[in-house]
Design an enzyme around this catalytic site. Sequence first.
Site, short mmCIF file in Angstrom:
data_model
loop_
_atom_site.label_atom_id
_atom_site.label_comp_id
_atom_site.label_asym_id
_atom_site.label_seq_id
_atom_site.Cartn_x
_atom_site.Cartn_y
_atom_site.Cartn_z
N LYS A 83 -13.70 1.14 -8.30
CA LYS A 83 -14.34 0.16 -9.19
C LYS A 83 -15.65 -0.33 -8.57
O LYS A 83 -16.69 -0.32 -9.20
CB LYS A 83 -13.37 -1.00 -9.43
N GLY A 127 -8.69 -3.93 -10.79
CA GLY A 127 -8.31 -2.66 -10.15
C GLY A 127 -6.89 -2.23 -10.52
O GLY A 127 -6.64 -1.08 -10.87
N ARG A 128 -5.95 -3.16 -10.46
CA ARG A 128 -4.55 -2.80 -10.71
C ARG A 128 -4.24 -2.60 -12.19
O ARG A 128 -3.13 -2.25 -12.56
CB ARG A 128 -3.61 -3.84 -10.09
N GLU A 168 -12.27 2.58 2.72
CA GLU A 168 -11.44 3.79 2.80
C GLU A 168 -11.98 4.87 1.87
O GLU A 168 -12.11 6.04 2.25
CB GLU A 168 -9.99 3.47 2.37
N GLU A 210 0.13 -8.10 -6.06
CA GLU A 210 -1.28 -8.48 -5.93
C GLU A 210 -1.62 -9.51 -7.02
O GLU A 210 -2.51 -10.34 -6.83
CB GLU A 210 -2.19 -7.24 -6.06
N LYS A 247 -9.78 -7.21 5.68
CA LYS A 247 -10.90 -6.27 5.53
C LYS A 247 -12.06 -6.68 6.44
O LYS A 247 -12.66 -5.86 7.12
CB LYS A 247 -11.43 -6.30 4.09
N HIS A 250 22.31 5.77 -2.45
CA HIS A 250 22.80 6.26 -1.16
C HIS A 250 22.00 5.71 0.00
O HIS A 250 22.09 6.21 1.12
CB HIS A 250 22.79 7.79 -1.17
O1 F6P Z 1 -7.91 -4.24 -1.73
C1 F6P Z 1 -7.63 -4.65 -3.02
C2 F6P Z 1 -8.43 -3.93 -4.07
O2 F6P Z 1 -9.54 -4.68 -4.41
C3 F6P Z 1 -7.55 -3.66 -5.27
O3 F6P Z 1 -7.45 -4.73 -6.12
C4 F6P Z 1 -8.19 -2.46 -5.85
O4 F6P Z 1 -7.31 -1.81 -6.70
C5 F6P Z 1 -8.51 -1.67 -4.61
O5 F6P Z 1 -8.87 -2.66 -3.66
C6 F6P Z 1 -9.57 -0.62 -4.74
O6 F6P Z 1 -10.81 -1.15 -5.11
P1 F6P Z 1 -11.96 -0.23 -5.65
O7 F6P Z 1 -11.50 0.45 -6.89
O8 F6P Z 1 -13.12 -1.13 -5.89
O9 F6P Z 1 -12.29 0.80 -4.60
#
Ligand code: F6P
Length: 550
Positions: A214, A275-276, A220, A361, A514, A392
């Site tokens: 987003k 994002g979610r 990462e 979240e 972060k 199990h």
């Molecule tokens: O770390 C939380 C977050 O902001 C989530 O809400 C989101 O889904 C994820 O990081 C990834 O964010 P982006 O799509 O901006 O890379």
Amino acid sequence: MSFNLASELPAWKALQNTYDTSGKNFKVAEAFAKDPQRFDKFSKTFTNFDGSKILFDYSKNLVDDEVLAQLIKLAEEAGVEKLRDAMFAGEKINTTEDRAVYHAALRNRALKVMAVDGKDTAKEVDDVLQHMKEFSEQVRSGEWKGYTGKAITDVVNIGIGGSDLGPVMVTEALKAYAKPGLYVHFVSNIDGTHIAETVKDLNPETTLFLIASKTFTTAETCTNANSAKKWFLEKAKDEAHIAKHFAALSTNATEVAKFGIDTKNMFGFENWVGGRYSVWSAIGLSVAIYIGFDNFNDFLKGAEAVDKHFQETPLKDNIPVLGGLISVWYNNFFGAQTHLVAPFDQYLHRFPAYLQQLSMESNGKSVTRGNSFTNYQTGTILFGEPATNAQHSFFQLVHQGTKLIPSDFILAAQSHNPIEHNLHQKMLASNFFAQAEALMVGKNEEQVKKEGATGDLVPHKVFSGNRPTTSILAQKITPAALGSLIAYYEHLTFVEGAVWNINSFDQWGVELGKVLAKVIGKELEDNSVKVESHDPSTKGLINQFKEWAN
Ligand code: F6P
């Protein structure tokens, strides 16, 4: 009624009183014995846009008419409907980020006017979907060629959190709809192993990377995307070839261009998509490529049908409202800390992981919309694994442990793989029914003795029962049904958050870690230099790491 703390609402107090006087001693098996209509009364059938149905059975929960009426009252007093209507009107109910919460506009396949800041979103959303349709069809048909003229065989989605969990879960859940010979892979973890293992057996000539972020600033994702680019260019050499092998799914055109992706290959969405909640947006491109656009469209329509139900159905028959309120009942009055979701469906194996981000979240907050600390529990700890495997491993604790674990079990009546004359499906289904029944009826001392147990062994074999479950029975896990199930949980989460009066749409809690990781990242650059800052434990760990990393 305007309010700050839910615990101050009259209905909350009434529920506390009901819990203290009768609720805590409620016996669901007895309630069934008393009321032959209980199953009919406490189960609801949702009819999807295509006529398919999903049955939500709440009758094995620790509720009766009185509790349910008080919970509905609580929803009314907490203004759940008002907040819901504000969300669907595109109002900025995500107050701490000053944003609308408009994922419902992404599945507005009826193309109704759905405006934010006075600007309709329907056309813009549909344009992106048309772009996704065109692109996914080109990739699927082989018309989209890599830099050496070969068709794409492997799609790698690079993203994390909502930019990963939704696409992973949905592509796994709908694998039965996939095109043979076209594979999807997901890279999310910053651990180099994830990207290294993923690209190990791939051919850059036939691989397409979708960089899903987003913000396009997530550490990462940017690091993994750069490693992917490097891996690709090692073979392709020429940066001009990137255009055929990298696309971006993002709201941030500037960063996308900086990365080197042609913005023609960018699929956008707006900042009113959390994002979610983004699997419905361009973030779902890997899904559209994998299962085909028509199926992706049905997936959206399944969610749209639940949106309509959530918006238009009176609270007492409103399925996500009931799910959310029953969850509040357990969390805040029974002191339940957790919520188990166990799909009796191997294709849904990532569904609990997906729901963890959605629920935790969203509702892992302790400050109200009125900016004060809550004096009650909020976000439930959601966990789960597919059954029968889960039976199990951790179901022992669910049956005989000291904690109350409200559980959702999900099953489809029809399997995509009815092998051995449907034997597997019947065994799976028998476990789905048996687990919920066993949790409810339990087994008392008398029965245990009748079965031959004696002495000290007896209490070990007793099952207290009265452990609540919600059974969700779909006809089949189709794209439409899956869309509906996700939207059900989205709105259930919304209802919980609305009652708790928290902002379910921000995620400040992920920021601190972060920021610290960035600082420590710099300190790890030179292993020969010991760190002196930080608390003694962190300092000790970092210095030990440096010593061993050499
Ligand atoms: O770390 C939380 C977050 O902001 C989530 O809400 C989101 O889904 C994820 O990081 C990834 O964010 P982006 O799509 O901006 O890379």
